[in-house]
Scaffold this motif. Structure first.
Motif, PDB file in Angstrom:
ATOM      1  N   ASP A  11      34.644  48.982  39.019  1.00 51.87           N
ATOM      2  CA  ASP A  11      34.710  48.868  40.594  1.00 51.87           C
ATOM      3  C   ASP A  11      33.849  50.414  41.066  1.00 51.87           C
ATOM      4  OD1 ASP A  11      34.103  46.136  40.852  1.00 51.87           O
ATOM      5  OD2 ASP A  11      37.166  46.090  41.661  1.00 51.87           O
TER       6      ASP A  11
ATOM      7  N   SER B  43      40.115  32.880  40.044  1.00 48.55           N
ATOM      8  CA  SER B  43      38.909  31.756  39.239  1.00 48.55           C
ATOM      9  C   SER B  43      37.471  32.164  40.593  1.00 48.55           C
ATOM     10  CB  SER B  43      38.627  30.865  38.495  1.00 48.55           C
ATOM     11  OG  SER B  43      38.534  29.655  39.602  1.00 48.55           O
TER      12      SER B  43
ATOM     13  N   ARG C 213      39.931  46.115  38.781  1.00 51.31           N
ATOM     14  CA  ARG C 213      39.963  44.400  39.183  1.00 51.31           C
ATOM     15  C   ARG C 213      39.665  43.973  38.462  1.00 51.31           C
ATOM     16  NH1 ARG C 213      37.698  47.630  44.006  1.00 51.31           N
ATOM     17  NH2 ARG C 213      40.045  47.943  45.126  1.00 51.31           N
ATOM     18  N   ARG C 214      38.545  43.637  37.288  1.00 50.46           N
ATOM     19  CA  ARG C 214      37.774  42.996  36.939  1.00 50.46           C
ATOM     20  C   ARG C 214      38.060  44.013  35.374  1.00 50.46           C
ATOM     21  NH1 ARG C 214      35.000  41.017  40.841  1.00 50.46           N
ATOM     22  NH2 ARG C 214      36.090  42.525  42.379  1.00 50.46           N
TER      23      ARG C 214
ATOM     24  N   THR D 250      32.653  38.174  32.728  1.00 47.48           N
ATOM     25  CA  THR D 250      33.352  39.114  33.321  1.00 47.48           C
ATOM     26  C   THR D 250      35.386  38.297  33.853  1.00 47.48           C
ATOM     27  OG1 THR D 250      32.639  40.669  33.780  1.00 47.48           O
ATOM     28  CG2 THR D 250      34.580  40.961  34.935  1.00 47.48           C
ATOM     29  N   LEU D 251      36.284  38.470  33.818  1.00 45.88           N
ATOM     30  CA  LEU D 251      37.212  37.748  34.204  1.00 45.88           C
ATOM     31  C   LEU D 251      38.295  38.848  35.163  1.00 45.88           C
ATOM     32  CD1 LEU D 251      40.241  39.238  32.757  1.00 45.88           C
ATOM     33  CD2 LEU D 251      39.995  37.104  31.606  1.00 45.88           C
ATOM     34  N   LEU D 252      38.964  38.802  36.396  1.00 47.60           N
ATOM     35  CA  LEU D 252      39.736  39.285  37.494  1.00 47.60           C
ATOM     36  C   LEU D 252      41.990  39.306  36.788  1.00 47.60           C
ATOM     37  CD1 LEU D 252      39.523  37.023  40.729  1.00 47.60           C
ATOM     38  CD2 LEU D 252      37.960  39.134  39.885  1.00 47.60           C
TER      39      LEU D 252
ATOM     40  N   VAL E 184      35.432  32.520  33.613  1.00 44.96           N
ATOM     41  CA  VAL E 184      34.701  33.734  33.733  1.00 44.96           C
ATOM     42  C   VAL E 184      33.880  33.717  34.601  1.00 44.96           C
ATOM     43  CG1 VAL E 184      35.785  35.074  31.527  1.00 44.96           C
ATOM     44  CG2 VAL E 184      33.751  33.635  31.952  1.00 44.96           C
ATOM     45  N   ASP E 185      32.983  34.649  34.972  1.00 45.96           N
ATOM     46  CA  ASP E 185      31.826  34.839  35.622  1.00 45.96           C
ATOM     47  C   ASP E 185      30.382  34.918  35.492  1.00 45.96           C
ATOM     48  OD1 ASP E 185      31.427  37.213  35.272  1.00 45.96           O
ATOM     49  OD2 ASP E 185      31.837  38.647  36.759  1.00 45.96           O
TER      50      ASP E 185
ATOM     51  N   ASN F  47      36.044  49.023  30.048  1.00 45.34           N
ATOM     52  CA  ASN F  47      35.500  48.496  30.639  1.00 45.34           C
ATOM     53  C   ASN F  47      34.120  48.779  31.100  1.00 45.34           C
ATOM     54  OD1 ASN F  47      35.637  47.244  33.069  1.00 45.34           O
ATOM     55  ND2 ASN F  47      37.254  47.711  34.049  1.00 45.34           N
TER      56      ASN F  47
ATOM     57  N   ASP G 118      39.475  32.630  43.339  1.00 48.88           N
ATOM     58  CA  ASP G 118      39.298  33.852  44.345  1.00 48.88           C
ATOM     59  C   ASP G 118      37.896  33.953  45.408  1.00 48.88           C
ATOM     60  OD1 ASP G 118      38.800  37.018  45.112  1.00 48.88           O
ATOM     61  OD2 ASP G 118      37.381  37.268  43.609  1.00 48.88           O
TER      62      ASP G 118
END
Length: 744
Positions: A221, A367, A227-228, A291-293, A286-287, A217, A424
Motif C-alpha cells: 500500500d 475476501s 496489508r495484501r 491479490t489476497l488480504l 483473491v481479487d 510484494n 472486507d
C-alpha cells in the motif's frame, strides 16, 4: 411577499449529490482521494487488530537467521555446505514435513577456492598428475553449490526468489521455477501484476528443488504497509506463484490450480476477472489482480521461532520440528527483511508468508467478492437519499438520534461482515459520507432554515400559532400570501346576547370579559392547528387548510368546536365566581371551496378567506339560536370528517341560497357515543323520514315521544309546531322537506 425554498433545496441536493458522486468514484477506483484512502487503511488496521486470534500456530515453524545465529555461524551469506547440512539435519534428524526458503541463492558460492584450483590445473600445475588426481577426488567436497543442490534433491523443498517491475535495478539472474500457467490460456492474466525482471536461484539449485515462489510484494500500500500480497504475477506471458502458494501446493502434493473467474466485466461484457483459486477443495479468495488480504494471526511471534544455529548444532528439541512446515528466514535487522504491517510496525517478512500459509490451511482468508462493489455503491447512494429526503424533514434532535443509529449500525454491520462472513467492505467511505451529508443538513438548517422561519413568522405569525410556524418552516411546501382557491373549513364562534351583557358593564370590565372569552377559545383553535382570521367584537372567525395544506382540516375544525364547548364550562364557572353574567356560545362550521390570501386595500390588508362557503359558515352559526344548539355543521363538513357522530337537525335554505342543505349537530367522536344516544338518533331519523314523507301522524308521535323525554331540547317542539301547521295548511306538491330561513 413569497418565500421560496426551491433554491435552498437545489443547493442542498447538488452539494449532497456531488459529494456522493466523488465518494462513489473513489470506491469504484475511478478517482483516488488520498485522505479517504488513509482513513480506510486506518480503519482496516483497527478492524484487523481487534479481531486477530492472537494464538500461536504450531504447524508452521520459522528457522530464524537471527542475530545469535549470525554471531555464532558467521555473517550472511553462509557457505552452501553449511546450508546443505542444515537441509540434511532438518529432514534426516528432525523429520520436518516441508521446507521453504525465504532467501534467494542467485550467486555461486566461491568460498571453497575451486575456481583457483581449476586455474592452477589448467596452468602451472597442468602436468602435475598427483595434483590433478587429488583435485578430481576432492572436487565434490569443494563444490558447495553442488553439495547444496544434492541436499535438495528428492525432498519437499521450495526455494524463494524475487521479481521487480523495474528492469534496470534487477537484471534477470538465475532460473525461474516452472510457471503455473501461460497467460494466453487465461483472459484474466492482463490484470495480474506485470513484472519485468527477477533474481532467482542458481539453475542447479532450482532444478534440484521441488518448487519455487516469489517472496517480494509488488502490491504494498501507498503508506508502505503490508496489508495484501499477490499470489500470482505475470512475467513474460507466464503466470508464476508466490512462495506461500508454492508451499501450500507442495504440501498438498502439487495438485492442479483451478482459476475461478467471473464473467460480464468491462464494456464488452465478455471480459473475465479472477475471483479465486480452487486447490484440492480449498478455496482461496483473491481479487482481479490475484491479490489476497494477509490473514495475520497477531503480532510477531504467532509462530514458533527456532534459532538457525540451534538447529545446526542439534540443540533444538526434535519434537519442536518433527512433521512441521519449516520456513527459513531472518529477523535480523541487518538483513533487511523487516516489514511494516497492520499488527506491528517492525515485523519479520518471513512471518508474513507463514501467516498466509496458515490462513490457506484454515480457510480464514478475508475476501472482497465481485459483487461487493455494487453493494458498497448502493450503500453510498442510500446514504445520499436518506440525507436528502429524510434529514431535512426531521427535528434536529430526532435527526441526531437517527444519524447516530445509522453510524453505529453501519460500523456494526461492517464488523459483522468482517468477523462472521470474512468479507472486507469499505468502512471509511460510508461513515465519512454520512457524517458529511449530515453536516451539510445542519449547515443549511442552521443558516437558512432560521431565515425561512423568520420570514414565516413575519408572514403568518399574527394569524397562526408559533407551533404551526415551526412546522411550516420545516416543511418542503411553499407558502404564499397571494390569493388562491382551496378546499378548506371555516369556523364562526359568537357569544349569544352579548349586546345585552355589554350594556350593563363598565368599558374596562367589558374588555376583561372579552379577553377572558377569546383567550381560551383562541388557545383551542391554535392547539387544533387552526388559523385565526379575525376577531369581530365578541366573535371569532378561524379556518383550517391554509396556509399549510391539511387533508384533515374538517376533522380539526369539528374537534376544535367540541373543545371550545368544553372550555365554555370552565369559562362559565370563572364568570360566576367573578359575579359576571352567564354566557353561551354558538358555533357554525362549513367545508368547501374558498379563496384565501392577503386581501384588503393599500391602507389595510389581512390574510383572510372569502366565498360562498365562508358565508354559509356564518349563516350556520346564526342558526344555532333557532335550533337551540351550540354548534351546527354542514353536510360537506360531515362528509369530510366522518369520525364523529352527528345529529341531523334539518334541511334548510339559508338566506341568499336557493339550494337546500342539510345541517347537523356534532355529538362527539363516534367511539365515545353511548348506546342510548344512538337509539335516540335512530328514533329521530325515523321522525325526520316521516316528516319529509308527509306522514304527519307517524312523525308527530315520534317527536312527541322525544319532546316528552327531553323537554329541554328545542328541536322537537320545532317539528311539532311545523307538523301542526302543515296539518291545517298542507305544503305544495313539489315540497322537498326543506325549511326556508329568512333571517341571517
Amino acid at each position: 411577499m413569497k418565500f421560496s425554498n426551491k433554491w435552498l433545496k437545489s443547493y442542498r441536493f447538488l452539494a449532497c449529490a456531488l459529494i456522493t458522486l466523488l465518494f462513489m468514484a473513489h470506491t469504484a477506483h475511478w478517482l483516488h482521494i488520498p485522505t479517504l484512502q488513509r482513513m480506510e487503511n486506518i480503519l482496516y488496521d483497527l478492524r484487523l487488530r481487534t479481531t486477530v486470534v492472537n494464538t500461536v500456530d504450531p504447524r508452521i515453524v520459522i528457522i530464524d537467521i537471527n542475530e545469535e545465529s549470525l554471531a555464532k555461524e558467521g555473517r550472511w551469506p553462509w557457505r552452501r555446505d553449511k546450508l546443505a547440512y542444515l537441509v540434511d539435519i532438518l529432514f534426516d534428524y528432525y523429520n520436518v514435513k516441508l521446507l521453504g526458503f525465504d532467501v534467494v541463492f542467485s550467486e555461486p558460492d566461491t568460498s571453497a577456492g575451486v575456481e583457483l584450483l581449476e586455474k592452477l590445473a589448467s596452468g602451472p600445475l597442468q602436468k602435475d598428475a598427483d595434483f590433478l588426481s587429488t583435485l578430481e577426488t576432492m572436487r565434490p567436497q569443494l563444490s558447495y553449490d553442488d553439495m547444496f543442490a544434492k541436499s535438495l534433491e528428492n525432498r519437499p523443498v521450495v526455494l524463494g526468489y524475487f521479481t521487480s517491475h523495474i528492469t534496470e535495478k534487477t537484471p534477470e539472474v538465475g532460473l525461474l521455477p516452472p510457471p503455473v500457467a501461460a497467460t494466453d490460456e487465461h483472459p484474466f492474466s492482463p490484470l495480474l501484476f506485470k513484472e519485468k525482471s527477477y533474481a532467482a536461484n542458481l539453475p542447479k539449485l532450482q532444478t534440484a528443488a521441488l518448487s519455487g515462489g516469489f517472496f517480494n510484494n509488488p502490491n504494498v500500500d501507498e503508506d508502505g504497509v503490508y496489508r495484501r500480497l499477490p499470489l500470482l504475477i505475470n512475467y513474460n506471458h507466464q503466470v508464476y506463484e508466490a512462495l506461500s502458494l508454492a508451499l501450500f501446493k507442495t504440501l498438498l502434493g502439487k495438485p492442479e490450480v483451478k482459476f475461478i473467474t467471473g464473467e460480464g466485466y468491462g464494456k464488452s461484457n465478455i471480459d473475465s476477472h479472477l475471483e479465486g483459486l480452487e486447490i484440492e477443495g480449498f478455496h482461496i479468495p483473491v481479487d482481479q489482480s490475484g491479490t489476497l488480504l494477509v490473514p495475520y494471526r497477531g503480532r510477531q511471534g504467532s509462530f514458533p521461532y527456532v534459532s538457525a544455529t540451534d538447529v545446526l548444532n542439534g540443540v533444538t528439541d526434535v519434537e519442536k520440528l518433527k512433521d512441521k512446515i519449516v520456513i527459513v528466514g531472518t529477523s535480523a535487522a541487518g538483513l533487511l527483511d523487516l516489514r511494516v504491517t497492520p499488527v506491528q510496525n517492525v515485523y519479520a517478512g518471513v512471518e508474513v508468508h507463514a501467516n498466509i500459509l496458515s490462513g490457506l490451511l484454515d480457510q480464514s482468508i478475508k475476501s472482497r467478492p465481485s459483487y461487493i462493489l455494487a453493494v458498497e455503491l448502493a450503500e453510498l447512494l442510500s446514504i445520499c437519499l436518506l440525507a436528502v429526503f429524510m434529514f431535512p424533514r426531521l427535528p434536529v434532535f430526532l435527526s441526531a438520534i437517527i444519524f447516530s443509529a445509522l453510524l453505529i449500525g453501519g460500523i456494526a454491520f461492517n464488523f459483522y461482515c468482517w468477523a462472521i462472513w470474512n468479507i472486507d467492505t469499505v468502512l471509511a467511505s460510508p461513515i465519512t459520507l454520512l457524517a458529511l451529508l449530515y453536516g451539510i443538513q445542519l449547515f443549511f438548517g442552521f443558516f437558512f432554515e432560521s431565515r425561512k422561519k423568520k420570514q414565516m413568522g413575519n408572514m403568518f405569525g399574527q394569524y397562526i400559532p408559533p407551533e404551526l410556524v415551526e412546522q411550516m418552516s420545516q416543511s418542503d411546501e411553499e407558502f404564499s400570501l397571494k390569493g388562491e382557491s382551496r378546499e378548506m373549513t371555516v369556523l364562526f364562534s359568537d357569544v349569544r346576547g352579548f349586546t345585552t351583557i355589554s350594556e350593563g358593564m363598565e368599558p374596562q370590565e367589558l374588555c376583561e370579559l372579552i379577553n377572558d372569552i377569546l383567550t381560551p377559545v383562541t388557545r383551542v383553535i391554535h392547539e387544533s392547528k387552526g388559523t385565526i382570521d379575525k376577531y369581530i367584537g365578541d366573535a371569532i372567525m378561524a379556518f383550517w387548510g391554509a396556509p399549510m395544506h391539511n387533508p384533515q382540516h374538517a376533522a380539526y375544525a369539528v374537534r376544535a368546536g367540541l373543545a371550545i364547548l368544553q372550555a365554555l364550562t370552565a369559562i362559565q364557572k370563572d364568570f360566576k365566581a367573578k359575579g359576571w353574567p352567564e354566557i353561551d356560545i354558538g358555533i357554525g362550521i362549513n367545508t368547501g371551496k374558498m379563496s384565501v390570501g392577503n386581501m384588503g386595500s393599500q391602507f389595510r390588508i389581512a390574510y383572510t378567506v372569502m366565498g360562498d362557503a365562508v358565508n354559509l359558515g356564518s349563516r350556520l352559526e346564526g342558526l344555532t339560536k333557532q335550533y337551540g344548539v351550540r354548534m351546527i355543521v354542514s353536510e360537506s363538513t360531515l362528509l369530510a370528517a366522518p369520525e364523529f357522530t352527528y345529529r341531523e337537525l334539518d334541511k334548510v335554505r339559508v338566506k341568499g341560497k336557493h339550494k337546500p342543505i342539510t345541517i347537523y349537530e356534532p355529538l362527539g367522536v363516534t367511539e365515545g357515543i353511548s348506546h342510548e344516544q344512538l337509539q335516540i338518533l335512530d328514533l329521530l331519523n325515523q321522525g325526520l323520514h316521516g316528516y319529509r314523507q308527509q306522514q304527519w301522524a307517524t312523525a308527530q308521535t315520534i317527536f312527541e315521544q322525544l319532546a316528552e323525554r327531553y323537554p329541554q331540547d328545542k328541536l322537537y317542539p320545532i317539528y311539532l309546531e311545523r307538523i301542526a301547521y302543515y296539518l291545517e295548511s298542507p305544503p305544495e306538491i313539489d315540497w322537498d322537506g326543506a325549511f326556508t330561513h329568512t333571517r341571517k
